[in-house]
Design a protein around this motif. Sequence first.
Motif, PDB file in Angstrom:
ATOM      1  N   THR A   1     -11.495  -0.893  21.037  1.00 20.77           N
ATOM      2  CA  THR A   1     -10.330  -0.155  20.992  1.00 20.77           C
ATOM      3  C   THR A   1      -9.249  -0.375  19.973  1.00 20.77           C
ATOM      4  O   THR A   1      -9.386  -1.635  19.362  1.00 20.77           O
ATOM      5  CB  THR A   1      -9.597  -0.146  22.368  1.00 20.77           C
ATOM      6  N   PRO A   2      -8.570   0.582  19.365  1.00 22.96           N
ATOM      7  CA  PRO A   2      -7.728   0.051  18.302  1.00 22.96           C
ATOM      8  C   PRO A   2      -6.460  -1.004  18.567  1.00 22.96           C
ATOM      9  O   PRO A   2      -6.112  -1.012  19.677  1.00 22.96           O
ATOM     10  CB  PRO A   2      -6.974   1.492  18.070  1.00 22.96           C
ATOM     11  N   LEU A   3      -5.981  -1.367  17.605  1.00 15.42           N
ATOM     12  CA  LEU A   3      -4.809  -2.163  17.682  1.00 15.42           C
ATOM     13  C   LEU A   3      -3.653  -1.505  16.794  1.00 15.42           C
ATOM     14  O   LEU A   3      -4.011  -0.875  15.755  1.00 15.42           O
ATOM     15  CB  LEU A   3      -4.953  -3.711  17.023  1.00 15.42           C
ATOM     16  N   ILE A   4      -2.625  -1.305  17.443  1.00 13.55           N
ATOM     17  CA  ILE A   4      -1.362  -0.686  16.666  1.00 13.55           C
ATOM     18  C   ILE A   4      -0.629  -1.877  16.070  1.00 13.55           C
ATOM     19  O   ILE A   4      -0.300  -2.545  16.676  1.00 13.55           O
ATOM     20  CB  ILE A   4      -0.745   0.233  17.639  1.00 13.55           C
ATOM     21  N   ARG A   5      -0.496  -1.786  14.574  1.00 14.84           N
ATOM     22  CA  ARG A   5       0.155  -2.722  14.230  1.00 14.84           C
ATOM     23  C   ARG A   5       1.517  -1.910  13.565  1.00 14.84           C
ATOM     24  O   ARG A   5       1.392  -1.212  12.775  1.00 14.84           O
ATOM     25  CB  ARG A   5      -0.725  -3.212  12.809  1.00 14.84           C
ATOM     26  N   LEU A   6       2.334  -2.465  14.446  1.00 10.46           N
ATOM     27  CA  LEU A   6       3.634  -1.823  14.166  1.00 10.46           C
ATOM     28  C   LEU A   6       4.797  -2.822  13.145  1.00 10.46           C
ATOM     29  O   LEU A   6       4.820  -4.003  13.294  1.00 10.46           O
ATOM     30  CB  LEU A   6       4.628  -1.921  15.498  1.00 10.46           C
ATOM     31  N   THR A   7       5.074  -2.013  12.218  1.00  6.55           N
ATOM     32  CA  THR A   7       6.256  -2.336  11.336  1.00  6.55           C
ATOM     33  C   THR A   7       7.302  -1.545  11.067  1.00  6.55           C
ATOM     34  O   THR A   7       7.323  -0.445  11.845  1.00  6.55           O
ATOM     35  CB  THR A   7       5.227  -2.526   9.790  1.00  6.55           C
ATOM     36  N   GLY A   8       8.339  -1.782  10.060  1.00  9.17           N
ATOM     37  CA  GLY A   8       9.429  -1.142  10.071  1.00  9.17           C
ATOM     38  C   GLY A   8      10.654  -1.735  10.521  1.00  9.17           C
ATOM     39  O   GLY A   8      10.738  -3.077  10.679  1.00  9.17           O
ATOM     40  N   SER A   9      11.708  -1.024  10.854  1.00 15.85           N
ATOM     41  CA  SER A   9      13.008  -1.529  11.396  1.00 15.85           C
ATOM     42  C   SER A   9      13.520  -0.657  12.471  1.00 15.85           C
ATOM     43  O   SER A   9      13.199   0.680  12.490  1.00 15.85           O
ATOM     44  CB  SER A   9      13.702  -1.520  10.398  1.00 15.85           C
ATOM     45  N   GLY A  10      13.947  -1.435  13.485  1.00 20.44           N
ATOM     46  CA  GLY A  10      14.764  -0.550  14.534  1.00 20.44           C
ATOM     47  C   GLY A  10      15.821   0.454  14.259  1.00 20.44           C
ATOM     48  O   GLY A  10      16.070   1.358  15.187  1.00 20.44           O
ATOM     49  N   GLY A  11      16.546   0.076  13.495  1.00 19.34           N
ATOM     50  CA  GLY A  11      17.700   0.727  12.935  1.00 19.34           C
ATOM     51  C   GLY A  11      18.631   0.844  13.985  1.00 19.34           C
ATOM     52  O   GLY A  11      18.678  -0.159  15.008  1.00 19.34           O
ATOM     53  N   ALA A  12      19.381   1.759  14.318  1.00 17.36           N
ATOM     54  CA  ALA A  12      20.710   1.996  15.240  1.00 17.36           C
ATOM     55  C   ALA A  12      20.115   2.425  16.629  1.00 17.36           C
ATOM     56  O   ALA A  12      20.544   2.076  17.641  1.00 17.36           O
ATOM     57  CB  ALA A  12      21.691   2.801  14.739  1.00 17.36           C
ATOM     58  N   GLY A  13      19.052   3.308  16.510  1.00 14.55           N
ATOM     59  CA  GLY A  13      18.450   3.833  17.515  1.00 14.55           C
ATOM     60  C   GLY A  13      17.133   3.000  18.355  1.00 14.55           C
ATOM     61  O   GLY A  13      16.871   3.099  19.671  1.00 14.55           O
ATOM     62  N   GLY A  14      16.737   2.077  17.650  1.00 11.42           N
ATOM     63  CA  GLY A  14      15.697   1.094  18.109  1.00 11.42           C
ATOM     64  C   GLY A  14      14.328   1.951  18.221  1.00 11.42           C
ATOM     65  O   GLY A  14      13.977   2.982  17.966  1.00 11.42           O
TER      66      GLY A  14
END
Length: 205
Positions: free
Chosen positions: A171-184
């Motif tokens: 099954t896939p792995l979701i590799r999460l990147t980026g920034s939460g910012g103000a809204g999360g």
Amino acid sequence: MTTQPPEPSPRPAPSEELRASHDDREAVVEQLRDAAAEGRIDFDELDSRLEQALTAKTHAELAVLTADLPRLTSPESQSPLVLKGGMYGASRGPGRWEVPGHVIARGGLGGVKIDFTRVECRRTEVTVEAYGETSGVTIVIPDAWAADTSGMDPGVGGLTDKTTPDRLPGTPLIRLTGSGGAGGVAIRHPNRGERRKLHDNPAQG
């Protein structure tokens, strides 16, 4: 004094004789595993080809192992899916949709929701680049999938990770990147209401 003619420059090796790198071997290993998952080769043949791939020294040796398999499109050559929340929000899923190797989500003023629960994804890894901005980004993944959030900057809005590490093989792995910012940014498995809809409409397209 006799002038010797210059020695001819060495001819470059044909491409198939070039030495294979670790990345070259790994790409073939990935293609072979995908082919086995699709039923194109059986698992005994997979084991044999994997052993040859891992010990291959040239491009020619690797090419033989995938010559009878469909040519794969490189994930790097595919355009990412871009979702922008804007004023009214944006969403992808639930339902069946083609999952690219790279998804970019920008929450904007309306927020973004990405629902992977009904997709059929043969990729081993999907990068989701999420920016919460004002209203946030929500990502829903099946119970069998897992997420790696170590590359995420929580920002002011924070990162909420309610996924479990119980990833099933293949099954896939979701590799999460980026920034939460103000809204999360939030990533989770289906909630009670979503599970009820999955149960009541299992074949929904």
